[in-house]
Design an enzyme around this catalytic site. Sequence first.
Site, PDB file in Angstrom:
ATOM      1  N   LYS A 114      32.279  24.334  39.624  1.00  0.00           N
ATOM      2  CA  LYS A 114      32.863  25.417  39.422  1.00  0.00           C
ATOM      3  C   LYS A 114      33.727  25.997  40.872  1.00  0.00           C
ATOM      4  O   LYS A 114      33.117  26.554  41.532  1.00  0.00           O
ATOM      5  CB  LYS A 114      31.706  26.562  39.097  1.00  0.00           C
ATOM      6  N   CYS A 420      28.447  62.374  62.274  1.00  0.00           N
ATOM      7  CA  CYS A 420      29.500  61.523  61.733  1.00  0.00           C
ATOM      8  C   CYS A 420      30.174  60.722  62.706  1.00  0.00           C
ATOM      9  O   CYS A 420      30.845  61.258  63.700  1.00  0.00           O
ATOM     10  CB  CYS A 420      30.379  62.264  60.904  1.00  0.00           C
ATOM     11  N   CYS A 423      34.026  62.421  62.837  1.00  0.00           N
ATOM     12  CA  CYS A 423      34.507  63.748  62.990  1.00  0.00           C
ATOM     13  C   CYS A 423      33.340  64.503  63.755  1.00  0.00           C
ATOM     14  O   CYS A 423      33.552  65.595  64.351  1.00  0.00           O
ATOM     15  CB  CYS A 423      34.909  64.563  61.795  1.00  0.00           C
TER      16      CYS A 423
HETATM   17  S1  IVH Z   1      35.270  27.330  31.960  1.00  0.00           S
HETATM   18  C1  IVH Z   1      35.097  31.408  29.475  1.00  0.00           C
HETATM   19  N1  IVH Z   1      35.272  25.473  33.851  1.00  0.00           N
HETATM   20  O1  IVH Z   1      34.808  30.540  36.424  1.00  0.00           O
HETATM   21  C2  IVH Z   1      35.257  31.076  30.679  1.00  0.00           C
HETATM   22  N2  IVH Z   1      35.640  27.844  34.325  1.00  0.00           N
HETATM   23  O2  IVH Z   1      33.083  32.729  35.135  1.00  0.00           O
HETATM   24  C3  IVH Z   1      35.564  29.516  30.723  1.00  0.00           C
HETATM   25  N3  IVH Z   1      35.884  28.535  37.007  1.00  0.00           N
HETATM   26  O3  IVH Z   1      36.797  32.867  35.231  1.00  0.00           O
HETATM   27  C4  IVH Z   1      35.835  29.162  31.909  1.00  0.00           C
HETATM   28  N4  IVH Z   1      35.960  26.375  37.413  1.00  0.00           N
HETATM   29  O4  IVH Z   1      37.924  30.960  36.671  1.00  0.00           O
HETATM   30  C5  IVH Z   1      35.524  26.965  33.594  1.00  0.00           C
HETATM   31  N5  IVH Z   1      35.574  24.151  35.303  1.00  0.00           N
HETATM   32  C6  IVH Z   1      35.469  25.300  35.156  1.00  0.00           C
HETATM   33  C7  IVH Z   1      35.758  26.210  36.230  1.00  0.00           C
HETATM   34  C8  IVH Z   1      35.735  27.524  35.822  1.00  0.00           C
HETATM   35  C9  IVH Z   1      36.020  27.446  37.778  1.00  0.00           C
HETATM   36  C10 IVH Z   1      35.921  29.993  36.888  1.00  0.00           C
HETATM   37  C11 IVH Z   1      37.111  30.284  35.903  1.00  0.00           C
HETATM   38  C12 IVH Z   1      36.346  31.336  35.208  1.00  0.00           C
HETATM   39  C13 IVH Z   1      34.950  31.503  35.850  1.00  0.00           C
HETATM   40  C14 IVH Z   1      33.925  31.716  34.937  1.00  0.00           C
END
Ligand code: IVH
Length: 683
Positions: A114, A420, A423
């Site tokens: 992620k 504060c 101020c």
């Molecule tokens: S799948 C329905 N795959 O993580 C959302 N997301 O909380 C489907 N992200 O907004 C997203 N790497 O920006 C997916 N391999 C990955 C990802 C990924 C980063 C981010 C994405 C999304 C958030 C999800």
Amino acid sequence: MDAEKRIAELREIIAHHDYLYYVRNTTEITDQEYDKLYRELEQLEKENPHLITPDSPTQRVRGEPLKKFNEVIHSPPMLSLENATSESNLFEWEDRISRIVKEDSNWNYVVEPKVDGLAVELLYENGLLVVGSTRGDGDHGEDITFNIRTIKSIPMRLSKPLDIKVRGEVFMPWDGFKILNKNQRESGEKEFQNPRNAAAGSLRQLDPKIAAKRPLDCFFHSLVNYSDFEIATHADALEFMRDIGLRTNTDNKLLSDIRSVYQFTNEFLQKRESLPYMADGLAIKVNQLYIWDTIGFTAKAPRFAIAYKWPAEQGITRVLDIKLTVGRTGIISPTALMEPVRLGGTTVQKATLYNMDQIKRLDVRIGDEVVVEKGGDVIPKIVEVNYQKRKEYPIEYFKGIFSDFDDSKYLKETQMAYSCPSCGSDIVKDEDGVYYRCLNPECPAQAIKKIEYFVSRGAMRIDGFGERYAEILFQNGWVKNIADIYDLEKHTMEIVMLEGFGEKAVDNLLIAIEESKGNPLHRLINGLGINGVGAELAKILVDEFGSFNQLMASSIEELNNVNGVGEILAKNIHDYFRDETNIEIIERMKSAGLKAFDEIVSSDEKQKTLDGLTFVLTGTLQSISREKAKEIIESKGGKVSSSVSKKTDWVIAGEKAGSKLEKAKALGVNIADESEALDKFLG
Ligand code: IVH
């Protein structure tokens, strides 16, 4: 060979080498050979400007700086993932899926890092990149096509002429982030906190030339319109994207069951520090797409995917000072300033201490060794004090790293301030007993924060009017309150004279201020900064009272009847509109011509559940005529258009629907058959 042919050939060769380099992580030629091809193309295009096309690799940086970004509607919305933080969370997730799908279903999982960056959506038509947008609030994003085009690993043309919609994460690799921050430091500019902020800041630049200089990259992780292709699994969708030129993460992994997924989350955690990009966990997805179609989504997230978040990273450092700052509503909050410590790939020097009770609870003192923690998004916090080391660091140690270290406070119990820090007025503990507040309505720190809030993105969204302007314009006495913003023009000459404020920047600021006069009422109400009223409640108040005047005239009882407004808040809102200073500010903004004051939301409009949505009707509907369907949609605030485009939200397809239905599929537009349409929109 004639120029036209050679140009076409060069573009193809360059695209091929870009593909090998960015998507396949390999090369067939040296950098010098690549540069030679590129220069030859540039030269030929210079000699034959009529042959330049937007998808030429020489045309990545295009267009003049924008004034603002246009809106893009996401269909389907860009949701987020639900979080899992433990092994049992993963098993529970699998159980939930098992309960919905058929007994004999078998599935496996794709696990993807992620990556911490900015979610984007790209639309290709006929293989050409036509729109790139940010996630925004999930339903509406910003059109950042010009900036997306500058990212070299994103192809402007796919290797096949397809209509597809894909989503991915634009990020800044650690290497590039470090160089960028070094440059920022050397040119006296503010450094970025982490690669995510740097990526987001780069993509939100109105001038594509700036984005072009930023080392951005992208991994694609979702093929939105997978059902238009013969693809049965997510792993195949990833491969499909990779084959047509869209970079996917090579760390993605296919695993057979949830136990191996959990094992992998731990293995991968060990690699976290050495990854070339910032990641805060793993995205885990059911591989079989028929299961995606069966189990679908909750209101906020898909059921077929989950995010496994790694625990927050911890580090050890020392407290050099505890500073008190005053917020917009007068709340005094303490921040610990610390010796820099590496945490989650970035250097951390500040940690929030939340409130004075937290200081007491931790008994943290200036000079203490502390454990700090930082999870993905959150501000670093002190989680532990190593009391047994209290005397281990002599005062000289601190003076060595912090020349004006304050001896008088060294290891003394932290005293609550009685006045504060901005101020000097007395401060008072809140009724709920957590926060101390400065009650002086003229406190400069509060006034500056109120101005910052008013111009911020969630409120009146005055681009270019940030912290720096708020502070300087306030200090000079030109903007003492939010109404002064609309009188700023008379100080144009004086502002231009200030160091670092060019004529162009001031011009743009004044244009942005003028444009903000057209903002809807809920933005204005949020921007007023009434204690306890944020963006969501502002919308509810508009719906309830229908106009500014009605809201202003409302009684405590009426306010108290609004969903989400309790007694204290009702009194707050009521008092705000009875305060003389506030009334004067409101009157001045009315005379400045802010449209929001004239906005009237009729009770009819409140029923307009299809507001902002565009529909296309195609094929024959059995139970209702097309004319009637159109009438119903329009009466609910929706629009009916005759042709399908990426802006269409829904296509309602009756029997024998033809090319419009095909186009909707290709663009990834939502499609409803007659019975779904009756249920959702026409009933
Ligand atoms: S799948 C329905 N795959 O993580 C959302 N997301 O909380 C489907 N992200 O907004 C997203 N790497 O920006 C997916 N391999 C990955 C990802 C990924 C980063 C981010 C994405 C999304 C958030 C999800």
